[in-house]
Each structure stands twice: as C-alpha cells, then as structure tokens.
Design a protein around this motif. Structure first.
Motif, PDB file in Angstrom:
ATOM      1  N   VAL A 119       5.459  -5.164  10.458  1.00 27.30           N
ATOM      2  CA  VAL A 119       6.025  -3.878  10.315  1.00 27.30           C
ATOM      3  C   VAL A 119       6.033  -3.352   8.864  1.00 27.30           C
ATOM      4  O   VAL A 119       5.600  -1.940   8.989  1.00 27.30           O
ATOM      5  CB  VAL A 119       7.390  -3.985  11.032  1.00 27.30           C
ATOM      6  N   LEU A 120       6.484  -4.069   8.095  1.00 28.69           N
ATOM      7  CA  LEU A 120       6.466  -3.731   6.547  1.00 28.69           C
ATOM      8  C   LEU A 120       5.314  -3.271   6.066  1.00 28.69           C
ATOM      9  O   LEU A 120       5.045  -2.108   5.571  1.00 28.69           O
ATOM     10  CB  LEU A 120       7.363  -4.419   5.853  1.00 28.69           C
ATOM     11  N   PHE A 121       4.205  -3.978   6.581  1.00 30.17           N
ATOM     12  CA  PHE A 121       2.806  -3.722   6.168  1.00 30.17           C
ATOM     13  C   PHE A 121       2.281  -2.334   6.827  1.00 30.17           C
ATOM     14  O   PHE A 121       1.838  -1.623   6.108  1.00 30.17           O
ATOM     15  CB  PHE A 121       1.956  -4.903   6.661  1.00 30.17           C
ATOM     16  N   TYR A 122       2.531  -2.384   8.084  1.00 32.04           N
ATOM     17  CA  TYR A 122       2.161  -1.011   8.687  1.00 32.04           C
ATOM     18  C   TYR A 122       2.799   0.221   8.152  1.00 32.04           C
ATOM     19  O   TYR A 122       2.167   1.419   7.911  1.00 32.04           O
ATOM     20  CB  TYR A 122       2.506  -0.930  10.280  1.00 32.04           C
ATOM     21  N   GLU A 123       4.099   0.212   7.879  1.00 30.50           N
ATOM     22  CA  GLU A 123       4.837   1.290   7.518  1.00 30.50           C
ATOM     23  C   GLU A 123       4.497   1.549   6.020  1.00 30.50           C
ATOM     24  O   GLU A 123       4.322   2.785   5.763  1.00 30.50           O
ATOM     25  CB  GLU A 123       6.442   0.848   7.572  1.00 30.50           C
ATOM     26  N   GLY A 124       4.213   0.580   5.185  1.00 27.91           N
ATOM     27  CA  GLY A 124       3.928   0.834   3.760  1.00 27.91           C
ATOM     28  C   GLY A 124       2.293   1.257   3.853  1.00 27.91           C
ATOM     29  O   GLY A 124       2.270   2.444   3.061  1.00 27.91           O
ATOM     30  N   LEU A 125       1.542   0.960   4.349  1.00 24.99           N
ATOM     31  CA  LEU A 125       0.087   1.707   4.494  1.00 24.99           C
ATOM     32  C   LEU A 125       0.113   2.902   5.014  1.00 24.99           C
ATOM     33  O   LEU A 125      -0.430   3.756   4.375  1.00 24.99           O
ATOM     34  CB  LEU A 125      -0.629   0.602   5.280  1.00 24.99           C
ATOM     35  N   THR A 126       0.833   3.330   6.275  1.00 27.98           N
ATOM     36  CA  THR A 126       1.045   4.469   6.634  1.00 27.98           C
ATOM     37  C   THR A 126       1.426   5.492   5.775  1.00 27.98           C
ATOM     38  O   THR A 126       1.005   6.723   5.457  1.00 27.98           O
ATOM     39  CB  THR A 126       2.013   4.613   7.808  1.00 27.98           C
ATOM     40  N   HIS A 127       2.574   5.189   5.008  1.00 28.45           N
ATOM     41  CA  HIS A 127       3.166   6.233   4.203  1.00 28.45           C
ATOM     42  C   HIS A 127       2.439   6.349   2.794  1.00 28.45           C
ATOM     43  O   HIS A 127       2.403   7.289   2.039  1.00 28.45           O
ATOM     44  CB  HIS A 127       4.753   5.630   3.959  1.00 28.45           C
ATOM     45  N   LEU A 128       1.655   5.147   2.321  1.00 34.97           N
ATOM     46  CA  LEU A 128       0.970   5.328   1.075  1.00 34.97           C
ATOM     47  C   LEU A 128      -0.163   6.280   1.445  1.00 34.97           C
ATOM     48  O   LEU A 128      -0.312   7.176   0.671  1.00 34.97           O
ATOM     49  CB  LEU A 128       0.285   3.933   0.880  1.00 34.97           C
ATOM     50  N   ASN A 129      -0.568   6.313   2.668  1.00 35.10           N
ATOM     51  CA  ASN A 129      -1.730   7.252   2.737  1.00 35.10           C
ATOM     52  C   ASN A 129      -1.121   8.635   2.871  1.00 35.10           C
ATOM     53  O   ASN A 129      -1.663   9.569   2.449  1.00 35.10           O
ATOM     54  CB  ASN A 129      -2.424   6.865   4.320  1.00 35.10           C
ATOM     55  N   GLU A 130       0.000   8.921   3.438  1.00 35.39           N
ATOM     56  CA  GLU A 130       0.600  10.286   3.463  1.00 35.39           C
ATOM     57  C   GLU A 130       1.099  10.580   2.136  1.00 35.39           C
ATOM     58  O   GLU A 130       0.875  11.792   1.564  1.00 35.39           O
ATOM     59  CB  GLU A 130       2.087  10.401   4.452  1.00 35.39           C
ATOM     60  N   ALA A 131       1.527   9.635   1.219  1.00 33.46           N
ATOM     61  CA  ALA A 131       2.032  10.106  -0.189  1.00 33.46           C
ATOM     62  C   ALA A 131       0.681  10.707  -0.938  1.00 33.46           C
ATOM     63  O   ALA A 131       1.207  11.220  -2.000  1.00 33.46           O
ATOM     64  CB  ALA A 131       2.665   8.827  -0.751  1.00 33.46           C
ATOM     65  N   ILE A 132      -0.372  10.181  -0.787  1.00 31.80           N
ATOM     66  CA  ILE A 132      -1.278  10.568  -1.777  1.00 31.80           C
ATOM     67  C   ILE A 132      -2.448  11.518  -1.248  1.00 31.80           C
ATOM     68  O   ILE A 132      -3.213  12.004  -1.599  1.00 31.80           O
ATOM     69  CB  ILE A 132      -2.417   9.193  -2.209  1.00 31.80           C
ATOM     70  N   LEU A 133      -2.070  12.302   0.102  1.00 34.09           N
ATOM     71  CA  LEU A 133      -2.878  13.292   0.624  1.00 34.09           C
ATOM     72  C   LEU A 133      -3.017  14.574  -0.222  1.00 34.09           C
ATOM     73  O   LEU A 133      -3.978  14.979  -0.401  1.00 34.09           O
ATOM     74  CB  LEU A 133      -2.186  13.502   2.000  1.00 34.09           C
ATOM     75  N   HIS A 134      -2.058  14.717  -1.019  1.00 32.84           N
ATOM     76  CA  HIS A 134      -2.082  15.876  -1.787  1.00 32.84           C
ATOM     77  C   HIS A 134      -2.922  15.883  -3.352  1.00 32.84           C
ATOM     78  O   HIS A 134      -3.228  16.698  -3.804  1.00 32.84           O
ATOM     79  CB  HIS A 134      -0.606  16.533  -2.101  1.00 32.84           C
TER      80      HIS A 134
END
Length: 334
Positions: A119-134
């Motif tokens: 779960v931590l891996f899934y959440e980390g990867l998802t939020h990393l992708n969102e964090a660098i979109l800009h």
C-alpha cells in the motif's frame, strides 16, 4: 557546533510539514481490510516518523533561494516510498524490534507487513506522479529518473547485504560500498531540493555530493553505535552484516581472534559490548576508518563552498557537527 539532538530538531522542523502530508494521505485512505488499516495506522503514527530526509530536501531548496514549501508533495511521496522499503527490509532481516519499539513485521507478522508495504508503495508512486505534474517535461523526467535510480541503488545495497549475511570474513571495503549505495536517498533528496528551488546544475551537483557524504557519515556513525547496543549487535551478527568498525578492526588478526569468541555467545550482554569496544579500540583499522571519515567530512564541507554563503548553507554544514558524538571510543578523539 550542533549536537545530534539539535540537528534532529532542525531537520524535523523543515521536514515535519511533508511528514504531515504523508501521514494524512495514509490516514485518510479508504482501506477496506481492518487488519491492514490498523497496521498502516500503527506504522505512520508510531514507527515511521520520517522527517529528516524531507528536512534535508527543504533545506537544499532554501539554500538555492527556493521556497521550502514547494518540496512538500514530493517529500511526502518519498516518505511513503522509503517507508515501504523499510517495511520490506525488516521482513528480509526478520527484525521484530527497532529502537526499542516493535516493527510492523514484529507487531503484525509477515503477511500484514507485506500488504501494508505494498500500500505504501502504491500511494508513494501515485502521489509522486501527482507532485511532479506541474514541472516541465524535462525536469519531470529528471526527477522521475533520479528517484528510480536512487531506490534501485538502495535496493542493490540491500541485496548485497543479504548475500553477505553472517559472513565474518567480509571485507570492510565491501560493506563500505553497501553503506555508500544505501546513502543514495540522501543524495537524491538534496538534488531534488536544488531542482525544486531552481538551483543551477553546479548547485545541484554540489548539494548532491554533500547529501551523499552526509548520508554515508551518518550511517557510519550508526554503525559504531550498533556495537554499544547488545540487542542490535546480536541482530547484526545473526541476520545482517557485522558493523563496519568491527570489519575494519578485524584487519588486526589479534583483535579478530579476541572478538570472535565474544560474538560467538548465544546472547550478548552489555558487558560483552563493552568488552568488544575495549578490544577494538587497540585496532589500527579503526584509525583508518576515522581517517576516511575525516576526509569525507572535509570534502562535504568544501562542496558547500559552491553555494552562495547564507544562513541556510551554514545550517547544512552544521548537519555534520555531531558525526562523532556518542562514539565514546578513545581512538576517535585523535
């Protein structure tokens, strides 16, 4: 000069906002299984209070005149990714306690620990992708590659640790390589801080080198401290590699022959740890390790001269102040 406690407080002051974001992500996620939910709550509330790495990222960002709060989302995602690796690392080592507290593996068992780590891996990867979109495409790809390479390098170090587990004949150079590999995340956090802060490539490289050396020196300090803690030393001899200072001390055959019978005991005590410390204090290998540490600290401080002097750069240099603190062996005094 800052003490270890003051350095910890400094990093936590800068890293706490990112940790709060990471904690919120996990606590608000709709986890259907009660056991996994409980395990994750325990981990993010009681175990993985990871503020030092995001603190380093925020300081690096500020050192190049950036705004530290811009590192929040990336910092939070990396807290989750590193947390996942820590959970799985404890499973590999079968480590039931850490710093006097049950690990996720120790409290909930292997199956729940694996699931919570996933779960931590899934959440980390998802939020990393969102964090660098800009970020612009080039910078976005640079950060993505940097995270991937750092986590792979840490994983390579862990794999080597597993391979060398229980090997008392391990060369100190081999474990030093592992320590260096496992310090990749410190470099990665410092570099990303520079990128987010809009620093030049030269500033990014300087902070990256500083971060790597800071990580290595901090880990070596922890390697020394592990010798003083019988429970941790017991775990190291049975499930991991022996602490780096022991391997350097073993260059002296006489020291090695005195220490191994003590390490061979079924259960180590405080007096055993003290005895080992007294024996290896005579070793020339320890002086060699101290020399390596001195050289790394000097290099780390010199890299900061690439940055324009300011209070934040001074704070970064202060992170190296307590490298020798609590290492009570007389030979470290010079």
């Amino acid at each position: 000069m800052l003490t270890a406690q003051q350095v910890h407080r400094l990093l936590c002051r800068y890293g706490k906002p990112a940790f709060k974001v990471a904690q919120k992500i996990i606590l608000e996620e709709d986890i259907k299984n009660r056991n996994v939910r409980e395990a994750l709550d325990y981990f993010i509330r009681e175990v993985w209070l990871d503020m030092e790495y995001p603190g380093l990222m925020a300081l690096a960002c500020k050192a190049v005149k950036g705004k530290p709060d811009k590192t929040l989302q990336i910092g939070a995602s990396l807290i989750l990714l590193r947390g996942a690796m820590d959970v799985h690392d404890d499973i590999i080592d079968k480590q039931g306690t850490k710093a006097g507290k049950p690990t996720l593996y120790g409290k909930y068992g292997q199956d729940m620990a694996i699931l919570a780590g996933d779960v931590l891996f899934y959440e980390g990867l998802t939020h990393l992708n969102e964090a660098i979109l800009h970020f612009r495409g080039e910078k976005r790809q640079e950060i993505t590659d940097m995270v991937k390479e750092a986590l792979f390098e840490v994983g390579t170090g862990v794999a080597s640790e597993v391979e060398f587990r229980g090997n008392v004949n391990l060369l100190p150079e081999d474990l030093m390589k592992i320590v260096t590999q496992k310090s990749a995340c410190a470099e990665m956090h410092a570099r990303i801080g520079a990128i987010v802060g809009g620093g030049s490539k030269a500033e990014e490289n300087a902070l990256g080198i500083f971060g790597r050396l800071l990580g290595v020196l901090t880990m070596i300090r922890d390697e020394f401290i592990d010798i003083y803690e019988p429970e941790e030393l017991q775990n190291r001899k049975e499930k991991e590699c022996l602490p780096l200072p022991l391997l350097f001390a073993f260059r002296d055959i006489g020291v090695r022959n005195e220490v191994l019978p003590v390490l061979g005991k079924k259960k180590l005590s405080d007096s055993d740890s003290r005895k080992i410390v007294n024996i290896i204090s005579r070793s020339g290998g320890i002086k060699e390790l101290k020399k390596h540490m001195d050289e790394m600290k000097k290099t780390a401080l010199s890299t900061l001269k690439m940055l324009k002097e300011n209070k934040t750069v001074q704070s970064l240099s202060n992170l190296l102040d307590p490298i020798y603190e609590e290492i009570e062996m007389g030979y470290l005094g010079g």
